[in-house]
Design a protein around this motif. Structure first.
Motif, PDB file in Angstrom:
ATOM      1  N   SER A 237       0.848  -1.194   0.000  1.00 33.17           N
ATOM      2  CA  SER A 237       0.000   0.000   0.000  1.00 33.17           C
ATOM      3  C   SER A 237       0.880   1.239   0.000  1.00 33.17           C
ATOM      4  O   SER A 237       1.942   1.249   0.623  1.00 33.17           O
ATOM      5  CB  SER A 237      -0.902   0.000   1.240  1.00 33.17           C
ATOM      6  OG  SER A 237      -1.557   1.248   1.356  1.00 33.17           O
TER       7      SER A 237
ATOM      8  N   LYS B  68      -7.711  -5.262  -0.169  1.00 31.22           N
ATOM      9  CA  LYS B  68      -6.342  -5.230  -0.690  1.00 31.22           C
ATOM     10  C   LYS B  68      -5.841  -6.643  -0.987  1.00 31.22           C
ATOM     11  O   LYS B  68      -5.122  -6.867  -1.951  1.00 31.22           O
ATOM     12  CB  LYS B  68      -5.407  -4.575   0.342  1.00 31.22           C
ATOM     13  CG  LYS B  68      -5.318  -3.082   0.213  1.00 31.22           C
ATOM     14  CD  LYS B  68      -4.282  -2.703  -0.828  1.00 31.22           C
ATOM     15  CE  LYS B  68      -4.220  -1.198  -1.014  1.00 31.22           C
ATOM     16  NZ  LYS B  68      -3.397  -0.835  -2.175  1.00 31.22           N
TER      17      LYS B  68
ATOM     18  N   PRO C 120      -7.861  -8.397  -4.655  1.00 37.40           N
ATOM     19  CA  PRO C 120      -8.209  -7.288  -5.553  1.00 37.40           C
ATOM     20  C   PRO C 120      -9.282  -7.702  -6.553  1.00 37.40           C
ATOM     21  O   PRO C 120     -10.103  -6.884  -6.960  1.00 37.40           O
ATOM     22  CB  PRO C 120      -6.893  -6.965  -6.260  1.00 37.40           C
ATOM     23  CG  PRO C 120      -6.014  -8.154  -6.050  1.00 37.40           C
ATOM     24  CD  PRO C 120      -6.466  -8.821  -4.798  1.00 37.40           C
TER      25      PRO C 120
ATOM     26  N   SER D   9      -2.599  -0.138  -6.968  1.00 34.48           N
ATOM     27  CA  SER D   9      -3.203  -1.243  -7.710  1.00 34.48           C
ATOM     28  C   SER D   9      -3.378  -0.810  -9.167  1.00 34.48           C
ATOM     29  O   SER D   9      -3.339   0.387  -9.488  1.00 34.48           O
ATOM     30  CB  SER D   9      -4.555  -1.601  -7.095  1.00 34.48           C
ATOM     31  OG  SER D   9      -5.460  -0.538  -7.320  1.00 34.48           O
ATOM     32  N   THR D  10      -3.590  -1.785 -10.053  1.00 33.69           N
ATOM     33  CA  THR D  10      -3.808  -1.469 -11.466  1.00 33.69           C
ATOM     34  C   THR D  10      -4.984  -0.508 -11.610  1.00 33.69           C
ATOM     35  O   THR D  10      -4.947   0.432 -12.412  1.00 33.69           O
ATOM     36  CB  THR D  10      -4.116  -2.765 -12.249  1.00 33.69           C
ATOM     37  OG1 THR D  10      -3.203  -3.759 -11.800  1.00 33.69           O
ATOM     38  CG2 THR D  10      -3.968  -2.574 -13.736  1.00 33.69           C
ATOM     39  N   LYS D  11      -6.017  -0.761 -10.800  1.00 39.47           N
ATOM     40  CA  LYS D  11      -7.203   0.088 -10.862  1.00 39.47           C
ATOM     41  C   LYS D  11      -6.857   1.541 -10.490  1.00 39.47           C
ATOM     42  O   LYS D  11      -7.330   2.486 -11.127  1.00 39.47           O
ATOM     43  CB  LYS D  11      -8.253  -0.472  -9.880  1.00 39.47           C
ATOM     44  CG  LYS D  11      -9.669  -0.353 -10.395  1.00 39.47           C
ATOM     45  CD  LYS D  11     -10.628  -1.042  -9.438  1.00 39.47           C
ATOM     46  CE  LYS D  11     -11.348  -0.021  -8.595  1.00 39.47           C
ATOM     47  NZ  LYS D  11     -11.969  -0.585  -7.402  1.00 39.47           N
ATOM     48  N   GLU D  12      -6.014   1.679  -9.469  1.00 39.49           N
ATOM     49  CA  GLU D  12      -5.633   3.031  -9.031  1.00 39.49           C
ATOM     50  C   GLU D  12      -4.821   3.738 -10.109  1.00 39.49           C
ATOM     51  O   GLU D  12      -5.023   4.921 -10.378  1.00 39.49           O
ATOM     52  CB  GLU D  12      -4.845   2.956  -7.708  1.00 39.49           C
ATOM     53  CG  GLU D  12      -5.712   2.667  -6.496  1.00 39.49           C
ATOM     54  CD  GLU D  12      -4.900   2.451  -5.224  1.00 39.49           C
ATOM     55  OE1 GLU D  12      -5.286   3.011  -4.195  1.00 39.49           O
ATOM     56  OE2 GLU D  12      -3.888   1.723  -5.253  1.00 39.49           O
TER      57      GLU D  12
END
Ligand code: CUA
Length: 353
Positions: free
Chosen positions: A151, A238, A241, A337-340
């Motif tokens: 994180s 987390k 995911p 993350s990939t999304k972030e």
């Protein structure tokens, strides 16, 4: 002589009382967000009570002597009487500081032992890896088996014993959350650790307290102390995911995907990645100058999403002229993350047009 000493003592006592009152009227510390903070603040106040009178006494003797024994007209060529050592006086001025110092050392050792003591056997302890690098912190939590969950921001549950394992990938940093009071260096090749017990919920700054290079002042992240169920939910999301991602996608599709993705991107920019510490971006109201201004580098010639993504996860691939390499953290590909990252790329492309 006796009158002088009595006068001096009276002045010293009054000045010490005023000095201590002034010292205590100052609000020295931020909120006490760990159980250790109370003991550390207590130690500080005891040291104040012990050291203010010493300082005041020395100043009083100096100023009192200058005033009382100043040279008067006619004294110009006179010398004072020769004085031999005074054994009693020497014993007094050696013993009092020795006793004072020894007392403070013992008290400090007692407090140090108390704040570093491991919790009772069987108490659950959350182990968090803290990794420092120029110029950001990254945090790792235990995941499934040997897996670690990464994180970019520090999340902790309330009222929990936490042990930080601190390391550095490059130079010496120092891991510090002022509200927790504890601080330790992050030394490359030599892991360090300390423990705290969190208290109520809150949001505080994680600060680097060791001059570590150009971006030292911007090496700040955020710690979120969450109620236990919310922390558990965050960690579960987390850890898995895929599960969290699907839920998120369903939600954003229902609410109109683009708006949500932009808001999510802004959250990453301001919160989890903390880009504004180094970059200026008018849309987010940030004014950092360590890295290039995003308003100017992303403006006009519309940058491709590929370029923006690469600049985030592989910042050394293209260095803006006038800026040194290796200043931007190299690990956003791991800590976000990939999304972030997707949300951040979409946000930057949209707002920097
Ligand atoms: Cu890292 Cu200062």
């Amino acid at each position: 002589m006796r009158r002088n000493v009595v006068q001096l003592i009276v002045i010293g006592v009054v000045a010490s009382a005023i000095g201590i009152a002034v010292a205590f009227s100052i609000d020295w510390f931020p909120k006490q967000a760990s159980t250790q903070a109370k003991d550390i603040d207590g130690l500080f106040h005891v040291l104040l009570v012990a050291s203010v009178p010493v300082f005041v006494l020395v100043e009083c003797v100096v100023l009192f002597s200058v005033w009382k024994f100043r040279m008067r007209p006619g004294d110009e060529l006179r010398d004072g009487p020769p004085i031999h050592g005074d054994t009693r006086l020497e014993i007094v001025w050696t013993t009092i500081p020795a006793v004072l110092l020894l007392g403070l050392c013992v008290y400090t050792a007692v407090i140090l032992n108390k704040i570093e003591r491991a919790p009772k056997h069987g108490t659950p302890v959350l182990n968090v890896n803290v990794v420092g690098q120029q110029f950001t912190w990254a945090f790792q939590y235990p995941g499934e088996g040997q897996q670690k969950v990464a994180s970019a921001q520090l999340y902790l549950p309330t009222n929990t014993d936490v042990r930080f394992h601190i390391s550095s990938l490059d130079v010496i940093h120092a891991f510090w959350v002022p509200e927790f009071r504890m601080q330790i260096d992050a030394v490359p090749g030599n892991p360090t650790s300390y423990r705290i017990k969190t208290r109520g919920p809150g949001t505080y700054a994680v600060v680097c307290a060791e001059l570590c290079g150009l971006g030292h002042a911007a090496m700040r992240n955020t710690v979120h102390v969450l109620p236990k169920p919310r922390f558990a939910a965050w960690l579960a999301a987390k850890r898995g995911p895929a599960a969290a991602g699907n839920g998120g996608a369903r939600r954003s599709a229902a609410n109109g995907g683009t708006t949500n993705a932009l808001a999510a991107g802004k959250t990453v920019f301001e919160g989890s990645a903390g880009c504004g510490g180094c970059h200026t971006l008018a849309a987010a109201g940030t004014k950092g100058t360590v890295g290039p201004s995003l308003d100017s580098v992303l403006k006009g010639s519309k940058r491709s999403t590929t370029f923006i993504r690469e600049s985030i996860v592989k910042p050394n691939a293209y260095i803006e002229p006038g800026y040194p390499a290796n200043v931007m953290p190299q690990n956003f590909g791991q800590t976000l993350s990939t999304k972030e990252v997707d949300a951040l790329v979409q946000y930057l492309q949209k707002v920097a047009k």
